[in-house]
Design an enzyme around this catalytic site. Structure first.
Site, PDB file in Angstrom:
ATOM      1  CG  HIS A 249      -0.509   6.262   4.885  1.00  0.00           C
ATOM      2  ND1 HIS A 249      -1.882   6.170   5.044  1.00  0.00           N
ATOM      3  CD2 HIS A 249      -0.085   7.209   5.755  1.00  0.00           C
ATOM      4  CE1 HIS A 249      -2.255   7.032   5.980  1.00  0.00           C
ATOM      5  NE2 HIS A 249      -1.195   7.671   6.423  1.00  0.00           N
TER       6      HIS A 249
ATOM      7  CG  ASN B  78      -1.789   1.215   1.334  1.00  0.00           C
ATOM      8  OD1 ASN B  78      -2.377   1.620   0.317  1.00  0.00           O
ATOM      9  ND2 ASN B  78      -1.926   1.823   2.507  1.00  0.00           N
TER      10      ASN B  78
ATOM     11  CG  ASP C 225      -2.091   3.140   7.277  1.00  0.00           C
ATOM     12  OD1 ASP C 225      -2.128   2.666   6.120  1.00  0.00           O
ATOM     13  OD2 ASP C 225      -2.854   4.039   7.660  1.00  0.00           O
TER      14      ASP C 225
ATOM     15  CD  GLU D  27       0.713   9.429  -2.423  1.00  0.00           C
ATOM     16  OE1 GLU D  27      -0.010   8.626  -3.029  1.00  0.00           O
ATOM     17  OE2 GLU D  27       0.267  10.219  -1.573  1.00  0.00           O
TER      18      GLU D  27
HETATM   19  C1  GRF Z   1      -3.052   8.523  -2.314  1.00  0.00           C
HETATM   20  O1  GRF Z   1      -2.785   9.714  -1.655  1.00  0.00           O
HETATM   21  C2  GRF Z   1      -2.516   7.348  -1.535  1.00  0.00           C
HETATM   22  O2  GRF Z   1      -1.404   7.658  -0.754  1.00  0.00           O
HETATM   23  C3  GRF Z   1      -3.669   6.987  -0.637  1.00  0.00           C
HETATM   24  O3  GRF Z   1      -4.822   7.234  -1.408  1.00  0.00           O
HETATM   25  C4  GRF Z   1      -4.542   8.226  -2.377  1.00  0.00           C
HETATM   26  C5  GRF Z   1      -4.960   7.669  -3.715  1.00  0.00           C
HETATM   27  O4  GRF Z   1      -4.950   8.638  -4.716  1.00  0.00           O
HETATM   28  N1  GRF Z   1      -3.572   5.626  -0.156  1.00  0.00           N
HETATM   29  P1  GRF Z   1      -5.089   8.239  -6.244  1.00  0.00           P
HETATM   30  O5  GRF Z   1      -6.421   7.508  -6.417  1.00  0.00           O
HETATM   31  O6  GRF Z   1      -3.936   7.351  -6.586  1.00  0.00           O
HETATM   32  O7  GRF Z   1      -5.061   9.530  -6.988  1.00  0.00           O
END
Ligand code: GRF
Length: 202
Positions: A110, A108, A151, A180
């Site tokens: 986060h 995952n 988490d 990310e």
């Molecule tokens: C991201 O901020 C991720 O960290 C969290 O959910 C969000 C998903 O955003 N788990 P997206 O759908 O990838 O734009």
């Protein structure tokens, strides 16, 4: 066997805009990527992550019902011979049998520097509000293994940024998402490379 055939088969599951899913799919197009995205699972129809599946011509399964979520996921993972499941904005708990179906290979991402600002209720803009309320100087994103507790699984990779004075939670959310999009594909590549190494040693 060609390089392409040896790639790790991943599925992405999410409930939202799908920007991380898109970054993961884009990365998989590089010749030296370690994985192929073979399946996208969405908890709703007509949302961003479904559009990602259409854009990249990837099989898509919509698992809308909470009651049959575990069974539908397990069946889809087995049918598509998935090795690794990637959560990308999933707004549901991952049932234990789903984790077992891919031998614990569930990751995952986060949007905070875990172990800070994680757990139940810490999602979306709430994470960034909590970071700002705590007066943190830095924030970032974490890729971790998924366990039964939100988490809490082993941290695989993190990246951080400095919080500029006067930033709003929404601005922070946008900046963290940019992090990310680079961090997740890089971490998944490394994780999949270690799986491939394990296979080769068997
Ligand atoms: C991201 O901020 C991720 O960290 C969290 O959910 C969000 C998903 O955003 N788990 P997206 O759908 O990838 O734009």
């Amino acid at each position: 066997m060609t390089e392409q055939q040896q790639r790790v088969r991943v599925a992405i599951v999410g409930s939202g805009s799908g920007t991380n899913a898109r970054a993961l799919c884009e990365h998989a197009q590089h010749p030296d990527a370690q994985y192929d995205v073979c399946l996208i699972i969405s908890t709703k129809s007509g949302i961003g992550i479904v559009q990602v599946a259409l854009d990249f011509k990837i099989s898509c399964h919509v698992a809308a019902s909470r009651e049959t979520f575990a069974t539908e996921l397990c069946d889809a993972l087995i049918e598509h011979r998935i090795d690794v499941l990637l959560l990308a904005g999933l707004m549901r708990h991952v049932p234990e049998e789903v984790v077992a179906a891919v031998h614990g290979n569930v990751l995952n991402i986060h949007p905070s520097l875990l172990p800070s600002h994680g757990g139940r209720g810490m999602y979306g803009v709430y994470v960034h509000q909590a970071v700002l309320s705590a007066g943190e100087s830095h924030t970032g994103a974490t890729v971790h293994l998924v366990t039964n507790e939100y988490d809490q699984g082993r941290i695989i990779a993190q990246d951080s940024l400095e919080i500029a004075p006067g930033q709003t939670p929404e601005q922070l959310q946008e900046r963290v998402k940019q992090l990310e999009h680079a961090l997740y594909p890089r971490a998944v590549d490394k994780f999949c490379a270690s799986i491939r190494m394990g296979d080769l040693q068997d």
